[in-house]
Design an enzyme around this catalytic site. Structure first.
Site, PDB file in Angstrom:
ATOM      1  N   ARG A 259      -6.301 -14.063  -6.550  1.00  0.00           N
ATOM      2  CA  ARG A 259      -5.946 -12.653  -6.731  1.00  0.00           C
ATOM      3  C   ARG A 259      -7.096 -11.688  -6.399  1.00  0.00           C
ATOM      4  O   ARG A 259      -7.057 -10.523  -6.802  1.00  0.00           O
ATOM      5  CB  ARG A 259      -5.466 -12.417  -8.160  1.00  0.00           C
ATOM      6  CG  ARG A 259      -4.106 -13.042  -8.478  1.00  0.00           C
ATOM      7  CD  ARG A 259      -3.493 -12.460  -9.723  1.00  0.00           C
ATOM      8  NE  ARG A 259      -2.234 -13.088 -10.082  1.00  0.00           N
ATOM      9  CZ  ARG A 259      -1.049 -12.714  -9.582  1.00  0.00           C
ATOM     10  NH1 ARG A 259      -0.974 -11.741  -8.708  1.00  0.00           N
ATOM     11  NH2 ARG A 259       0.050 -13.333  -9.962  1.00  0.00           N
TER      12      ARG A 259
ATOM     13  N   ASP B 194       0.635  -5.346  -3.039  1.00  0.00           N
ATOM     14  CA  ASP B 194      -0.790  -5.010  -3.026  1.00  0.00           C
ATOM     15  C   ASP B 194      -1.515  -5.700  -1.876  1.00  0.00           C
ATOM     16  O   ASP B 194      -2.320  -5.092  -1.171  1.00  0.00           O
ATOM     17  CB  ASP B 194      -1.454  -5.464  -4.338  1.00  0.00           C
ATOM     18  CG  ASP B 194      -1.256  -4.430  -5.429  1.00  0.00           C
ATOM     19  OD1 ASP B 194      -0.830  -3.309  -5.106  1.00  0.00           O
ATOM     20  OD2 ASP B 194      -1.491  -4.766  -6.605  1.00  0.00           O
TER      21      ASP B 194
ATOM     22  N   LYS C 187       5.824 -11.709   0.354  1.00  0.00           N
ATOM     23  CA  LYS C 187       5.996 -12.746  -0.664  1.00  0.00           C
ATOM     24  C   LYS C 187       6.044 -12.160  -2.058  1.00  0.00           C
ATOM     25  O   LYS C 187       5.331 -11.198  -2.321  1.00  0.00           O
ATOM     26  CB  LYS C 187       4.790 -13.705  -0.546  1.00  0.00           C
ATOM     27  CG  LYS C 187       4.631 -14.697  -1.644  1.00  0.00           C
ATOM     28  CD  LYS C 187       3.267 -14.617  -2.358  1.00  0.00           C
ATOM     29  CE  LYS C 187       3.117 -13.447  -3.268  1.00  0.00           C
ATOM     30  NZ  LYS C 187       2.025 -13.533  -4.248  1.00  0.00           N
ATOM     31  N   THR C 188       6.805 -12.647  -2.930  1.00  0.00           N
ATOM     32  CA  THR C 188       6.730 -12.528  -4.391  1.00  0.00           C
ATOM     33  C   THR C 188       8.074 -12.906  -5.014  1.00  0.00           C
ATOM     34  O   THR C 188       9.123 -12.445  -4.559  1.00  0.00           O
ATOM     35  CB  THR C 188       6.318 -11.132  -4.917  1.00  0.00           C
ATOM     36  OG1 THR C 188       6.354 -11.189  -6.352  1.00  0.00           O
ATOM     37  CG2 THR C 188       7.186  -9.976  -4.468  1.00  0.00           C
TER      38      THR C 188
ATOM     39  N   ASP D 215       8.973 -11.873  -7.732  1.00  0.00           N
ATOM     40  CA  ASP D 215       9.431 -10.719  -8.510  1.00  0.00           C
ATOM     41  C   ASP D 215      10.476  -9.888  -7.766  1.00  0.00           C
ATOM     42  O   ASP D 215      11.180  -9.088  -8.378  1.00  0.00           O
ATOM     43  CB  ASP D 215       8.247  -9.804  -8.865  1.00  0.00           C
ATOM     44  CG  ASP D 215       7.333 -10.442  -9.905  1.00  0.00           C
ATOM     45  OD1 ASP D 215       7.598 -11.587 -10.309  1.00  0.00           O
ATOM     46  OD2 ASP D 215       6.349  -9.794 -10.304  1.00  0.00           O
TER      47      ASP D 215
ATOM     48  N   GLY E  40       0.437 -14.586  -6.775  1.00  0.00           N
ATOM     49  CA  GLY E  40       1.171 -15.647  -7.476  1.00  0.00           C
ATOM     50  C   GLY E  40       1.954 -16.540  -6.519  1.00  0.00           C
ATOM     51  O   GLY E  40       2.396 -16.086  -5.463  1.00  0.00           O
TER      52      GLY E  40
HETATM   53  P1  FBP Z   1       2.848 -11.806  -7.408  1.00  0.00           P
HETATM   54  O1  FBP Z   1       3.217 -10.368  -7.648  1.00  0.00           O
HETATM   55  O2  FBP Z   1       1.456 -12.011  -7.009  1.00  0.00           O
HETATM   56  O3  FBP Z   1       3.812 -12.455  -6.472  1.00  0.00           O
HETATM   57  O4  FBP Z   1       3.019 -12.602  -8.779  1.00  0.00           O
HETATM   58  C1  FBP Z   1       4.111 -12.405  -9.597  1.00  0.00           C
HETATM   59  C2  FBP Z   1       4.041 -13.174 -10.883  1.00  0.00           C
HETATM   60  O5  FBP Z   1       4.661 -14.426 -10.773  1.00  0.00           O
HETATM   61  C3  FBP Z   1       4.665 -12.350 -12.000  1.00  0.00           C
HETATM   62  O6  FBP Z   1       6.051 -12.565 -12.104  1.00  0.00           O
HETATM   63  C4  FBP Z   1       3.880 -12.777 -13.201  1.00  0.00           C
HETATM   64  O7  FBP Z   1       3.827 -11.766 -14.157  1.00  0.00           O
HETATM   65  C5  FBP Z   1       2.514 -13.031 -12.639  1.00  0.00           C
HETATM   66  O8  FBP Z   1       2.693 -13.397 -11.300  1.00  0.00           O
HETATM   67  C6  FBP Z   1       1.744 -14.109 -13.360  1.00  0.00           C
HETATM   68  O9  FBP Z   1       0.472 -14.161 -12.827  1.00  0.00           O
HETATM   69  P2  FBP Z   1      -0.558 -15.346 -13.061  1.00  0.00           P
HETATM   70  O10 FBP Z   1      -0.169 -16.435 -12.101  1.00  0.00           O
HETATM   71  O11 FBP Z   1      -1.845 -14.750 -12.679  1.00  0.00           O
HETATM   72  O12 FBP Z   1      -0.424 -15.799 -14.457  1.00  0.00           O
END
Ligand code: FBP
Length: 552
Positions: free
Chosen positions: A145, A176, A202-203, A205, A81
């Protein structure tokens, strides 16, 4: 390209580096620290990573650069993400690489890990890079992803890397993706390819952190963006005095984003998934907890409020996760097809009645129909319920309304309850990076190149002491295997980076728990306002409350 005034101004912002990286490439030396071992399951991880396990942590210092001079061709990918600051990681990497030798080359593989497999790339130059400095988004090369985890994929990556004479690959991703970076590094070392692999944390979250990685990038900007809007909503609520706002914020597996937003805005209620799991709360108990705040405030004449809900909340509710597990089991394979063929909702309900346990069916019956149906929307690639599609903020407010109706009947509540709903997630993932994220990301990228230049592989770019001014940040690297343990994933034991959940004995949660009783009844809102990029450092460079509390 049409540029906003802020974008033009941000192009020329010079991100701050840690002090030890400021004297130029020729003045960066390495200090080797102690050997490392994984956080758990040492024997197993050592066996799985014979070439990259146990290496020493390192920090950079001011001193003569003793790295071997050679032409570097580096490939970089963005994975998962979006998170604000990703562009700056690439800019920092590019600047360090070109400052070392203008003939060095940086290739960006497009669309995430699949770009490395499909050999879809661009070569960066000054003109291109300059268009992305200090900007949000991952559009510089895109992200994806796809998981890099099979031997066939590694073989293909090796072919692509060799075709371009890559010396190193930088993977910018979450837990991951960095787990996969460690596995790829081990593969490259075992095959004697000489190709190094470096990760960057990165994230938004915030769940990729541990004793070495103080914060993942993007968390600072995303939470500030959500907190700005939540603060605005609080002020609206306090002005109109007629709505209860239920705000869901992103954060699939951990509640760091919700907690940080609560620390910044002091809402009436914030749910923390990790506490819900620890207390084994049922949905009804959660609704009762929120309804308590509504009723107490109503008794004072305040029929308004703000509730923050983490995206992943329902998965933390034990009875709900059992229900989801049973549905996944029940609808696997042929019976899933049978279920899908049923046209009307009543026959689907009968099907479920026959297949679910009594407790799960009881809970299912309690859910509003729109949530029951959301449990059967599009399934993930493994055929499982997609919990993120459940509108938990609406589910919660419906259950609170129900609870309040019962209180009213008993004469225990006599207020008005008008809920409104919001979901903040995508709004924050591509915001212009705050000064903190702009500086931190640039430093991570610059530092990643120094790790490459000094020959390291299987390391995560590490910049620490982040609550202090950037001058005092400490740059270095940590073997990724140090952060790993063995976990059960899809029925198999796997070496993975341990995900960081909110710690209930950690300083951020403790601060929240000490104050929430007052916030629940009184109006204690704080209004953080928009991210400031220019002005006094006390306004522009402050980082998150989470980090400040964690760092004391
Ligand atoms: P990452 O763990 O890859 O950083 O992504 C986090 C996130 O933003 C979450 O908060 C959210 O649930 C998810 O990605 C949404 O994913 P998508 O962009 O595939 O809708």
């Amino acid at each position: 390209m049409n540029l906003s005034p802020l974008q033009e101004a941000r192009y020329v912002y010079q991100p701050k580096l840690p002090g030890m990286l400021r004297n130029g490439i020729s003045e960066i030396s390495v200090k080797i620290g102690s050997e490392t071992s994984s956080v758990a399951d040492q024997d197993k991880i050592k066996e799985l990573f014979p070439n990259t396990y146990g290496k020493c942590e390192i920090t950079f210092e001011k001193g003569k650069n003793t790295s071997e001079h050679k032409k570097q061709v580096v490939g970089v990918i963005l994975s998962g993400g979006q998170a604000p600051g990703g562009h700056n990681v690439i800019c920092g990497l590019y600047d360090a690489l070109k400052a070392t030798d203008p003939d060095n080359v940086l290739l960006g593989f497009k669309g995430g890990p699949s770009g490395l497999i499909d050999d879809d790339f661009i070569e960066f130059d000054d003109e291109f890079i300059n268009m992305y400095r200090n900007t949000g988004g991952f559009d510089i090369i895109g992200s994806g992803r796809t998981k890099l985890e099979t031997v066939q994929q590694f073989e293909q990556v090796t072919r692509v890397a060799k075709k371009h004479d890559l010396n190193a690959i930088v993977i910018i991703g979450g837990d991951d993706s960095n787990t996969n970076a460690a596995v790829l590094a081990e593969y490259m070392a075992a095959q004697g390819t000489g190709i190094q692999v470096i990760g960057c944390p990165k994230t938004i979250d915030g769940d990729l952190k541990n004793e070495d990685i103080e914060a993942s990038f993007g968390f600072d900007t995303a939470t500030k963006t959500y907190a700005e809007v939540i603060g605005n909503i609080e002020r609206d609520a306090n002005s109109a005095k007629k709505y209860w706002h239920f705000v869901k914020v992103m954060g699939r597996s951990a509640s760091h984003v919700a907690l940080e937003c609560a620390l910044q805005t002091q809402p009436n209620v914030c749910l923390i998934g990790e506490e819900v799991a620890d207390m084994k709360w049922s949905l009804a108990e959660i609704a009762d907890h929120v309804a308590d705040s509504v009723a107490k405030r109503a008794a004072k004449g305040d029929n308004f409020g703000v509730v923050i809900v983490p995206e992943g909340i329902v998965e933390f509710v034990p009875e709900f996760s059992v229900l989801i597990a049973e549905i996944n089991e029940l609808l696997a394979g042929e019976s899933g097809e049978e279920f899908n063929k049923l046209v009307d909702w009543a026959s689907k309900e009968h099907f479920l009645e026959d297949g679910l346990s009594q407790n799960s069916m009881k809970l299912f019956a309690l859910l509003p129909e729109f949530v029951q149906k959301q449990l059967f929307l599009e399934r993930d690639p493994h055929g499982n319920v997609q919990v993120s599609l459940i509108e938990s903020e609406k589910l919660l407010s419906a259950m609170v309304a129900d609870n309040l109706r019962k209180r009213k009947k008993r004469g225990a509540y006599n207020g008005k309850f008008s809920p409104l709903h919001h979901f903040f997630g995508y709004e924050g993932r591509c915001a212009f990076p705050s000064n903190f994220d702009a500086d931190y990301c640039y430093s991570l990228g610059y530092n990643a190149f120094m790790l490459i230049q000094y020959g390291y592989t299987g390391y995560l770019s590490k910049v620490s002491n982040l609550a202090a001014p950037a001058e005092e940040w400490i740059a270095g690297g940590m073997p990724i295997t140090k952060m790993m343990n063995i976990e059960r994933r899809n029925g198999e034991d796997k070496p993975v980076i341990r995900k960081a959940l909110v710690e209930l004995d950690g300083a951020p949660f403790k601060y929240f728990a000490e104050h929430r009783k007052k916030w629940a009844t009184d109006t204690c809102y704080t209004y953080p306002g928009a991210i400031q990029y220019y002005g006094p450092s006390s306004v522009c460079d402050v980082t998150t409350k989470t980090l400040a509390l964690e760092q004391g």
